[in-house]
Design a protein around this motif. Structure first.
Motif, PDB file in Angstrom:
ATOM      1  N   UNK A 186       0.863  -1.182   0.000  1.00  0.00           N
ATOM      2  CA  UNK A 186       0.000   0.000   0.000  1.00  0.00           C
ATOM      3  C   UNK A 186       0.898   1.229   0.000  1.00  0.00           C
ATOM      4  N   UNK A 187       0.695   2.092  -0.975  1.00  0.00           N
ATOM      5  CA  UNK A 187       1.514   3.288  -1.101  1.00  0.00           C
ATOM      6  C   UNK A 187       0.665   4.515  -0.810  1.00  0.00           C
ATOM      7  N   UNK A 188       1.208   5.385   0.032  1.00  0.00           N
ATOM      8  CA  UNK A 188       0.523   6.621   0.411  1.00  0.00           C
ATOM      9  C   UNK A 188       1.079   7.755  -0.429  1.00  0.00           C
ATOM     10  N   UNK A 189       0.273   8.238  -1.367  1.00  0.00           N
ATOM     11  CA  UNK A 189       0.742   9.300  -2.258  1.00  0.00           C
ATOM     12  C   UNK A 189       0.731  10.674  -1.613  1.00  0.00           C
ATOM     13  N   UNK A 190       0.103  10.801  -0.437  1.00  0.00           N
ATOM     14  CA  UNK A 190       0.038  12.095   0.242  1.00  0.00           C
ATOM     15  C   UNK A 190       1.244  12.236   1.175  1.00  0.00           C
ATOM     16  N   UNK A 191       1.546  13.478   1.547  1.00  0.00           N
ATOM     17  CA  UNK A 191       2.639  13.723   2.490  1.00  0.00           C
ATOM     18  C   UNK A 191       2.193  13.457   3.929  1.00  0.00           C
ATOM     19  N   UNK A 192       0.888  13.298   4.115  1.00  0.00           N
ATOM     20  CA  UNK A 192       0.340  13.043   5.451  1.00  0.00           C
ATOM     21  C   UNK A 192       0.245  11.543   5.691  1.00  0.00           C
ATOM     22  N   UNK A 193       0.234  11.142   6.966  1.00  0.00           N
ATOM     23  CA  UNK A 193       0.143   9.720   7.303  1.00  0.00           C
ATOM     24  C   UNK A 193      -1.222   9.169   6.908  1.00  0.00           C
ATOM     25  N   UNK A 195      -3.919   6.049   7.718  1.00  0.00           N
ATOM     26  CA  UNK A 195      -4.329   4.910   8.536  1.00  0.00           C
ATOM     27  C   UNK A 195      -5.463   4.225   7.824  1.00  0.00           C
ATOM     28  N   UNK A 196      -5.271   2.951   7.530  1.00  0.00           N
ATOM     29  CA  UNK A 196      -6.318   2.262   6.793  1.00  0.00           C
ATOM     30  C   UNK A 196      -6.301   0.780   7.162  1.00  0.00           C
ATOM     31  N   UNK A 197      -7.147   0.020   6.486  1.00  0.00           N
ATOM     32  CA  UNK A 197      -7.239  -1.405   6.750  1.00  0.00           C
ATOM     33  C   UNK A 197      -7.115  -2.162   5.436  1.00  0.00           C
ATOM     34  N   UNK A 198      -6.256  -3.182   5.439  1.00  0.00           N
ATOM     35  CA  UNK A 198      -6.150  -4.057   4.275  1.00  0.00           C
ATOM     36  C   UNK A 198      -6.902  -5.347   4.588  1.00  0.00           C
ATOM     37  N   UNK A 212      -0.664   1.498   9.134  1.00  0.00           N
ATOM     38  CA  UNK A 212      -0.387   2.938   9.180  1.00  0.00           C
ATOM     39  C   UNK A 212       0.827   3.205   8.309  1.00  0.00           C
ATOM     40  N   UNK A 213       0.651   4.097   7.363  1.00  0.00           N
ATOM     41  CA  UNK A 213       1.731   4.395   6.418  1.00  0.00           C
ATOM     42  C   UNK A 213       2.123   5.854   6.614  1.00  0.00           C
ATOM     43  N   UNK A 219       3.900   0.517   2.658  1.00  0.00           N
ATOM     44  CA  UNK A 219       4.013  -0.582   3.615  1.00  0.00           C
ATOM     45  C   UNK A 219       3.589  -1.878   2.947  1.00  0.00           C
ATOM     46  N   UNK A 220       4.285  -2.954   3.301  1.00  0.00           N
ATOM     47  CA  UNK A 220       3.868  -4.279   2.859  1.00  0.00           C
ATOM     48  C   UNK A 220       3.019  -4.917   3.945  1.00  0.00           C
ATOM     49  N   UNK A 221       1.868  -5.432   3.554  1.00  0.00           N
ATOM     50  CA  UNK A 221       1.006  -6.149   4.487  1.00  0.00           C
ATOM     51  C   UNK A 221       1.006  -7.609   4.049  1.00  0.00           C
ATOM     52  N   UNK A 222       1.494  -8.489   4.936  1.00  0.00           N
ATOM     53  CA  UNK A 222       1.601  -9.899   4.556  1.00  0.00           C
ATOM     54  C   UNK A 222       0.464 -10.705   5.158  1.00  0.00           C
ATOM     55  N   UNK A 223      -0.191 -11.443   4.307  1.00  0.00           N
ATOM     56  CA  UNK A 223      -1.254 -12.335   4.763  1.00  0.00           C
ATOM     57  C   UNK A 223      -0.757 -13.770   4.603  1.00  0.00           C
ATOM     58  N   UNK A 224      -0.632 -14.477   5.719  1.00  0.00           N
ATOM     59  CA  UNK A 224      -0.241 -15.882   5.648  1.00  0.00           C
ATOM     60  C   UNK A 224      -1.469 -16.706   5.278  1.00  0.00           C
TER      61      UNK A 224
END
Ligand code: CUA
Length: 263
Positions: A186-193, A195-198, A212-213, A219-224
């Motif tokens: 998940x890439x955050x294109x804004x300069x602000x943080x 917070x989301x859910x994958x 939180x990015x 951020x990489x979110x890994x799902x096993x």
């Protein structure tokens, strides 16, 4: 000296006209905040566009607050990107250059208009108060398909504007019993943080991860994924982050099935 009343009246009227003309021209030049494009944008070697920090990946960048930058490359007979999206209540600085011949960057129905000359960067800052859709077109003759050269500028309501990107890395096939991982970047294109859910949905399972990015990061979110629990067969999966979605199919195969397994 006696001046006829009539002549006085004409004298006064013509003076007023002159003052009026000067006032109108002055207001037109500085009053509404309309600026001519000058050489502020600097110059560029058209051969270096692909390596240029702004133009190698043209598009919208968040600078901070309500400020954005848009880099546009004009070439016969298209704009890159062809569609630009910015939020309302923003201040956007456009940087436009040409890869080949002289084009223009004209936003229909506004006073945004500049020639785009190879070797030069046209720079202009525009404030968008309201949302709206505009066409972009080229009004400098640039060859056979000049008339087809167009783009789009969408000013969307602030709460609909989104610079989040999602890409998913998932295996296509995995042997039953093996653990595997589906990774959502998940890439955050804004300069602000951000917070989301994958969310990963696979089979009848739903896995949610809060993420939180930090501004302009990713951020990489890994799902096993437990293949024993899924069982053999094809399993459709979907990863969702806000309005973004990517899906695919994971095949769980038994090592003994195909005969080519070498687990
Ligand atoms: Cu580009 Cu006309």
């Amino acid at each position: 000296m006696n001046i006829h009343t009539y002549e006085k009246a004409w004298l006064v009227a013509s003076m007023l006209l002159i003052v009026g003309f000067i006032a109108t021209i002055t207001y037109g030049a500085v009053g509404p905040g309309i600026a001519m494009i000058d050489d502020d944008g600097g110059s560029i070697n058209p051969d270096d566009i692909n390596d240029h920090e702004k133009f190698s990946e043209p598009g919208v960048t968040h600078v901070g607050g309500n400020e954005y930058e848009v880099a546009v490359v004009a070439q016969a007979w298209a704009y890159m990107p062809s569609e630009i999206e910015v939020p309302a209540n923003s201040e956007v600085t456009f940087y436009v250059t040409s890869r080949d011949v002289t084009h223009s960057f004209t936003v229909v129905g506004t006073n945004m208009n500049t020639m785009v000359i190879p070797g030069q960067v046209s720079q202009m800052t525009v404030e968008f108060d309201e949302s709206g859709e505009y066409g972009i077109l080229c009004n400098e003759y640039c060859g056979e398909y000049h008339h087809t050269m167009e783009g789009k500028l969408n000013v969307v309501p602030e709460d609909e504007f989104d610079m989040t990107e999602l890409s998913v890395d998932a295996p296509r096939e995995v042997q039953a019993g093996n653990e595997t991982t589906i990774t959502a970047t998940v890439t955050d294109g804004m300069q602000t943080d951000l917070e989301t859910t994958a969310t990963l949905e696979i089979g009848d399972r739903t896995i949610e991860r809060d993420v939180t990015i930090s501004g302009a990061g990713s951020e990489d979110v890994e799902f096993a994924v437990d293949t024993a629990e899924l069982g053999a067969g094809d399993h459709d999966w979907t990863v969702t982050v806000d309005d973004h979605e990517e899906s695919g199919t994971l095949s769980v195969v038994n090592a003994t099935d195909g005969g080519d397994g070498d687990a």
